[in-house]
Design an enzyme around this catalytic site. Sequence first.
Site, PDB file in Angstrom:
ATOM      1  NE  ARG A 102      -4.230  -0.020   2.538  1.00 33.95           N
ATOM      2  CZ  ARG A 102      -5.221  -0.893   2.708  1.00 33.95           C
ATOM      3  NH1 ARG A 102      -4.999  -2.169   2.567  1.00 33.95           N
ATOM      4  NH2 ARG A 102      -6.408  -0.466   3.007  1.00 33.95           N
TER       5      ARG A 102
ATOM      6  NE  ARG B  40     -16.685  -3.438   4.092  1.00 34.84           N
ATOM      7  CZ  ARG B  40     -15.408  -3.222   3.837  1.00 34.84           C
ATOM      8  NH1 ARG B  40     -14.794  -3.931   2.913  1.00 34.84           N
ATOM      9  NH2 ARG B  40     -14.752  -2.289   4.476  1.00 34.84           N
TER      10      ARG B  40
ATOM     11  NE  ARG C 129     -13.231  -3.072   7.618  1.00 33.11           N
ATOM     12  CZ  ARG C 129     -12.424  -3.096   6.554  1.00 33.11           C
ATOM     13  NH1 ARG C 129     -12.402  -4.171   5.777  1.00 33.11           N
ATOM     14  NH2 ARG C 129     -11.655  -2.079   6.276  1.00 33.11           N
TER      15      ARG C 129
ATOM     16  NE  ARG D 268     -11.139   2.085   5.207  1.00 30.85           N
ATOM     17  CZ  ARG D 268     -12.215   1.334   4.988  1.00 30.85           C
ATOM     18  NH1 ARG D 268     -13.350   1.606   5.629  1.00 30.85           N
ATOM     19  NH2 ARG D 268     -12.184   0.343   4.155  1.00 30.85           N
TER      20      ARG D 268
HETATM   21  P1  AP5 Z   1     -15.059  -5.449  -0.484  1.00 30.78           P
HETATM   22  O1  AP5 Z   1     -14.785  -6.615  -1.360  1.00 30.78           O
HETATM   23  O2  AP5 Z   1     -15.171  -5.689   0.985  1.00 30.78           O
HETATM   24  O3  AP5 Z   1     -14.033  -4.257  -0.799  1.00 30.78           O
HETATM   25  P2  AP5 Z   1     -12.478  -4.118  -0.525  1.00 30.78           P
HETATM   26  O4  AP5 Z   1     -11.870  -3.550  -1.758  1.00 30.78           O
HETATM   27  O5  AP5 Z   1     -11.911  -5.406  -0.012  1.00 30.78           O
HETATM   28  O6  AP5 Z   1     -12.524  -2.984   0.581  1.00 30.78           O
HETATM   29  P3  AP5 Z   1     -11.855  -2.851   2.017  1.00 30.78           P
HETATM   30  O7  AP5 Z   1     -12.600  -1.744   2.723  1.00 30.78           O
HETATM   31  O8  AP5 Z   1     -11.774  -4.156   2.750  1.00 30.78           O
HETATM   32  O9  AP5 Z   1     -10.458  -2.381   1.625  1.00 30.78           O
HETATM   33  P4  AP5 Z   1      -9.524  -1.551   2.425  1.00 30.78           P
HETATM   34  O10 AP5 Z   1      -8.385  -1.617   1.510  1.00 30.78           O
HETATM   35  O11 AP5 Z   1      -9.892  -0.208   2.847  1.00 30.78           O
HETATM   36  O12 AP5 Z   1      -9.490  -2.285   3.856  1.00 30.78           O
HETATM   37  P5  AP5 Z   1      -8.418  -3.220   4.528  1.00 30.78           P
HETATM   38  O13 AP5 Z   1      -9.132  -4.202   5.350  1.00 30.78           O
HETATM   39  O14 AP5 Z   1      -7.408  -3.683   3.541  1.00 30.78           O
HETATM   40  O15 AP5 Z   1     -16.398  -4.749  -1.035  1.00 30.78           O
HETATM   41  C1  AP5 Z   1     -16.959  -3.616  -0.381  1.00 30.78           C
HETATM   42  C2  AP5 Z   1     -18.493  -3.710  -0.391  1.00 30.78           C
HETATM   43  O16 AP5 Z   1     -18.950  -3.610  -1.738  1.00 30.78           O
HETATM   44  C3  AP5 Z   1     -19.041  -5.059   0.139  1.00 30.78           C
HETATM   45  O17 AP5 Z   1     -20.231  -4.790   0.811  1.00 30.78           O
HETATM   46  C4  AP5 Z   1     -19.316  -5.873  -1.134  1.00 30.78           C
HETATM   47  O18 AP5 Z   1     -20.369  -6.806  -0.941  1.00 30.78           O
HETATM   48  C5  AP5 Z   1     -19.695  -4.781  -2.120  1.00 30.78           C
HETATM   49  N1  AP5 Z   1     -19.290  -5.071  -3.497  1.00 30.78           N
HETATM   50  C6  AP5 Z   1     -18.139  -5.647  -3.916  1.00 30.78           C
HETATM   51  N2  AP5 Z   1     -18.096  -5.723  -5.255  1.00 30.78           N
HETATM   52  C7  AP5 Z   1     -19.264  -5.157  -5.696  1.00 30.78           C
HETATM   53  C8  AP5 Z   1     -19.812  -4.928  -6.997  1.00 30.78           C
HETATM   54  N3  AP5 Z   1     -19.148  -5.285  -8.108  1.00 30.78           N
HETATM   55  N4  AP5 Z   1     -21.019  -4.315  -7.080  1.00 30.78           N
HETATM   56  C9  AP5 Z   1     -21.694  -3.928  -5.950  1.00 30.78           C
HETATM   57  N5  AP5 Z   1     -21.238  -4.136  -4.700  1.00 30.78           N
HETATM   58  C10 AP5 Z   1     -20.017  -4.741  -4.566  1.00 30.78           C
HETATM   59  O19 AP5 Z   1      -7.628  -2.184   5.456  1.00 30.78           O
HETATM   60  C11 AP5 Z   1      -8.183  -1.692   6.655  1.00 30.78           C
HETATM   61  C12 AP5 Z   1      -7.119  -0.965   7.460  1.00 30.78           C
HETATM   62  O20 AP5 Z   1      -6.033  -1.868   7.788  1.00 30.78           O
HETATM   63  C13 AP5 Z   1      -6.435   0.211   6.758  1.00 30.78           C
HETATM   64  O21 AP5 Z   1      -7.182   1.402   6.875  1.00 30.78           O
HETATM   65  C14 AP5 Z   1      -5.093   0.273   7.524  1.00 30.78           C
HETATM   66  O22 AP5 Z   1      -5.250   0.877   8.775  1.00 30.78           O
HETATM   67  C15 AP5 Z   1      -4.773  -1.201   7.745  1.00 30.78           C
HETATM   68  N6  AP5 Z   1      -3.976  -1.799   6.651  1.00 30.78           N
HETATM   69  C16 AP5 Z   1      -4.353  -2.842   5.848  1.00 30.78           C
HETATM   70  N7  AP5 Z   1      -3.380  -3.126   4.964  1.00 30.78           N
HETATM   71  C17 AP5 Z   1      -2.366  -2.243   5.203  1.00 30.78           C
HETATM   72  C18 AP5 Z   1      -1.099  -2.024   4.591  1.00 30.78           C
HETATM   73  N8  AP5 Z   1      -0.670  -2.773   3.547  1.00 30.78           N
HETATM   74  N9  AP5 Z   1      -0.316  -1.037   5.085  1.00 30.78           N
HETATM   75  C19 AP5 Z   1      -0.712  -0.294   6.135  1.00 30.78           C
HETATM   76  N10 AP5 Z   1      -1.917  -0.435   6.754  1.00 30.78           N
HETATM   77  C20 AP5 Z   1      -2.742  -1.404   6.285  1.00 30.78           C
END
Ligand code: AP5
Length: 213
Positions: free
Chosen positions: A88, A126, A159, A170
């Site tokens: 990221r 979600r 969440r 975010r």
């Molecule tokens: P979903 O599939 O859940 O989306 P996503 O892209 O996985 O979104 P996230 O919010 O999980 O990503 P993120 O990157 O912010 O969070 P993460 O957990 O990595 O889909 C979203 C919704 O849309 C669902 O309801 C789904 O059903 C719906 N949907 C999906 N496809 C669809 C479609 N085609 N049409 C309609 N609806 C649809 O990160 C969280 C936190 O962790 C960060 O803020 C940070 O603090 C930390 N973190 C994680 N990774 C790192 C890293 N590498 N470095 C530093 N901090 C990190």
Amino acid sequence: MKVILLGPPGAGKGTQAARIADELGVTRAASGDLFRENIRNETELGLQVKSYLEDGVLVPDELTIRLMMSWISAPEQADGFVLDGFPRTLPQAQALDGELAAGGGLDRVLYVNVANDELVRRLAGRFICQSCQTPYHASASPPKEAGKCDACGGALYQRNDDKPDVVKRRLDVYFAETEPLVDHYRAAGVLREVDGEGAVGDVGNLLARALRS
Ligand code: AP5
């Protein structure tokens, strides 16, 4: 194959990652899921990262790289993997490039592109399974039984970082810190961009095609 799913919060990375990993017959990991699991289990890492996730800002590179390198270098990942949410930042991408250099590097980076207003709509609706992390959406992909995961029967929850003010932060963090990776991987010749605005199945088909291209 070694594949990364790149894209803003709510683009559908988690929704598509399981399907891609199944198709390729490889393992998968989501950095966010690993952090949330550590927070739930109150591990030392969980206590260190809790406030970052609550605030919607990135966990420091040092902690993130250590966690993800230990996952990637495990024997289970020898045949390939799908990563969601990592890397990221540029230092994370450089650490990953270094780790994979001897084995030929990444095969594909799938960049799922979705407009901001749709991202906000998706995150607001979600629900996630507490046990297996499968994501659902109140209107676009609801579970068969309200509050219960179709895949494993686990309870669904929302969440804390899907609250509107944290979502805004975010998204800001994504554009400042993560979007530059699009150019990094484009220059490396492994990036494929996919329009993530269609229905879940249609986006899945586009991603499958991008994997083969
Ligand atoms: P979903 O599939 O859940 O989306 P996503 O892209 O996985 O979104 P996230 O919010 O999980 O990503 P993120 O990157 O912010 O969070 P993460 O957990 O990595 O889909 C979203 C919704 O849309 C669902 O309801 C789904 O059903 C719906 N949907 C999906 N496809 C669809 C479609 N085609 N049409 C309609 N609806 C649809 O990160 C969280 C936190 O962790 C960060 O803020 C940070 O603090 C930390 N973190 C994680 N990774 C790192 C890293 N590498 N470095 C530093 N901090 C990190």
